[in-house]
Design an enzyme around this catalytic site. Structure first.
Site, PDB file in Angstrom:
ATOM      1  N   HIS A   1      -7.107  85.056  51.637  1.00  0.00           N
ATOM      2  CA  HIS A   1      -6.975  83.917  50.721  1.00  0.00           C
ATOM      3  C   HIS A   1      -6.145  84.302  49.497  1.00  0.00           C
ATOM      4  CE1 HIS A   1      -8.437  80.215  48.672  1.00  0.00           C
ATOM      5  NE2 HIS A   1      -8.352  80.977  47.592  1.00  0.00           N
ATOM      6  N   GLU A   2      -6.503  85.406  48.865  1.00  0.00           N
ATOM      7  CA  GLU A   2      -5.784  85.813  47.648  1.00  0.00           C
ATOM      8  C   GLU A   2      -4.344  86.199  47.963  1.00  0.00           C
ATOM      9  OE1 GLU A   2      -6.955  84.926  44.924  1.00  0.00           O
ATOM     10  OE2 GLU A   2      -9.045  84.663  45.504  1.00  0.00           O
TER      11      GLU A   2
ATOM     12  N   HIS B   1      -4.480  75.868  47.256  1.00  0.00           N
ATOM     13  CA  HIS B   1      -5.673  75.583  48.044  1.00  0.00           C
ATOM     14  C   HIS B   1      -5.394  74.494  49.073  1.00  0.00           C
ATOM     15  CE1 HIS B   1      -8.121  77.475  44.638  1.00  0.00           C
ATOM     16  NE2 HIS B   1      -8.077  78.301  45.660  1.00  0.00           N
ATOM     17  N   CYS B   2      -6.095  74.591  50.189  1.00  0.00           N
ATOM     18  CA  CYS B   2      -5.886  73.698  51.336  1.00  0.00           C
ATOM     19  C   CYS B   2      -7.135  72.827  51.533  1.00  0.00           C
ATOM     20  CB  CYS B   2      -5.635  74.553  52.581  1.00  0.00           C
ATOM     21  SG  CYS B   2      -5.399  73.605  54.097  1.00  0.00           S
TER      22      CYS B   2
ATOM     23  N   CYS C   1      -4.163  77.793  58.336  1.00  0.00           N
ATOM     24  CA  CYS C   1      -3.964  76.640  59.221  1.00  0.00           C
ATOM     25  C   CYS C   1      -2.460  76.494  59.496  1.00  0.00           C
ATOM     26  CB  CYS C   1      -4.535  75.374  58.579  1.00  0.00           C
ATOM     27  SG  CYS C   1      -3.583  74.760  57.167  1.00  0.00           S
TER      28      CYS C   1
ATOM     29  N   CYS D   1      -0.374  75.730  56.280  1.00  0.00           N
ATOM     30  CA  CYS D   1      -0.281  76.872  55.359  1.00  0.00           C
ATOM     31  C   CYS D   1       0.540  78.000  55.976  1.00  0.00           C
ATOM     32  CB  CYS D   1      -1.676  77.350  54.967  1.00  0.00           C
ATOM     33  SG  CYS D   1      -2.539  76.190  53.873  1.00  0.00           S
TER      34      CYS D   1
END
Length: 186
Positions: A136-137, A146-147, A171, A174
């Site tokens: 994530h980071e 953010h998704c 995803c 992204c």
């Protein structure tokens, strides 16, 4: 091949760094970026980030030091992993913080450990959660926001339950953005 450094801050079990680095490498190496563990840093480097009333460290204060370590090593990005509890202004806590500009991030395992919630220790769950937060980071480091997809690793985790729901992968939307952004920095 460009490198992402994963740097333990304070005592972080070697197996955790190894397993996280291997997973992240399995994803990013297919995109022309390898992952390796860097030398451990002392938590004492970040004492100025400690807030005694909150008993937490300001996460963003870790990023310049991590960025400088990455710059010296010629790394594309640097991610620190720490056991101290992190916060950011306006938030009770954060699992991690990242800066696209500094190409650095820090992830805390403090609230990723099942023991924090009164549960038995579970190394596999800790690895899984840490992998998700590092991915994530790194997404933020490489320009992702953010998704809304709750299964995407870029979904915001308001609690550890949110982290547990999402997958350790980006995803399709992204992923496309990430690949486009990586083409620019590579």
């Amino acid at each position: 091949m460009r490198v992402i450094l994963i740097v333990p801050i304070g005592y972080i079990p070697e197996w955790l760094i190894k397993d996280v680095a291997e997973f992240v490498d399995s994803y990013y190496s297919r995109r022309g970026v390898s992952v390796k563990a860097g030398d451990s840093l002392s938590e004492s480097l970040f004492l100025s980030a400690y807030h005694p009333f909150r008993r937490q460290f300001l996460g963003g204060a870790f990023l310049p030091t991590l960025s400088e370590i990455g710059r010296r090593a010629g790394a594309l990005a640097t991610v620190g992993i720490t056991k101290v509890d992190l916060y950011e202004k306006g938030m009770n806590f954060v699992f991690g913080v990242a800066s696209e500009k500094l190409r650095s991030a820090v992830v805390s395992i403090h609230r990723l450990r099942p023991e924090f919630y009164g549960r038995p220790s579970n190394d596999e769950l800790l690895i899984e959660r840490t992998v998700k937060e590092v991915m994530h980071e790194l997404g933020h480091v490489f320009g992702l926001s953010h998704c809304p997809n709750v299964r995407c690793v870029m979904h915001f985790s308001n609690s550890v339950d949110d982290t547990d729901i999402k997958l350790p992968y980006y995803c399709p939307n992204c992923e496309r953005k990430l690949l486009r952004n990586l083409e620019v920095v590579l």
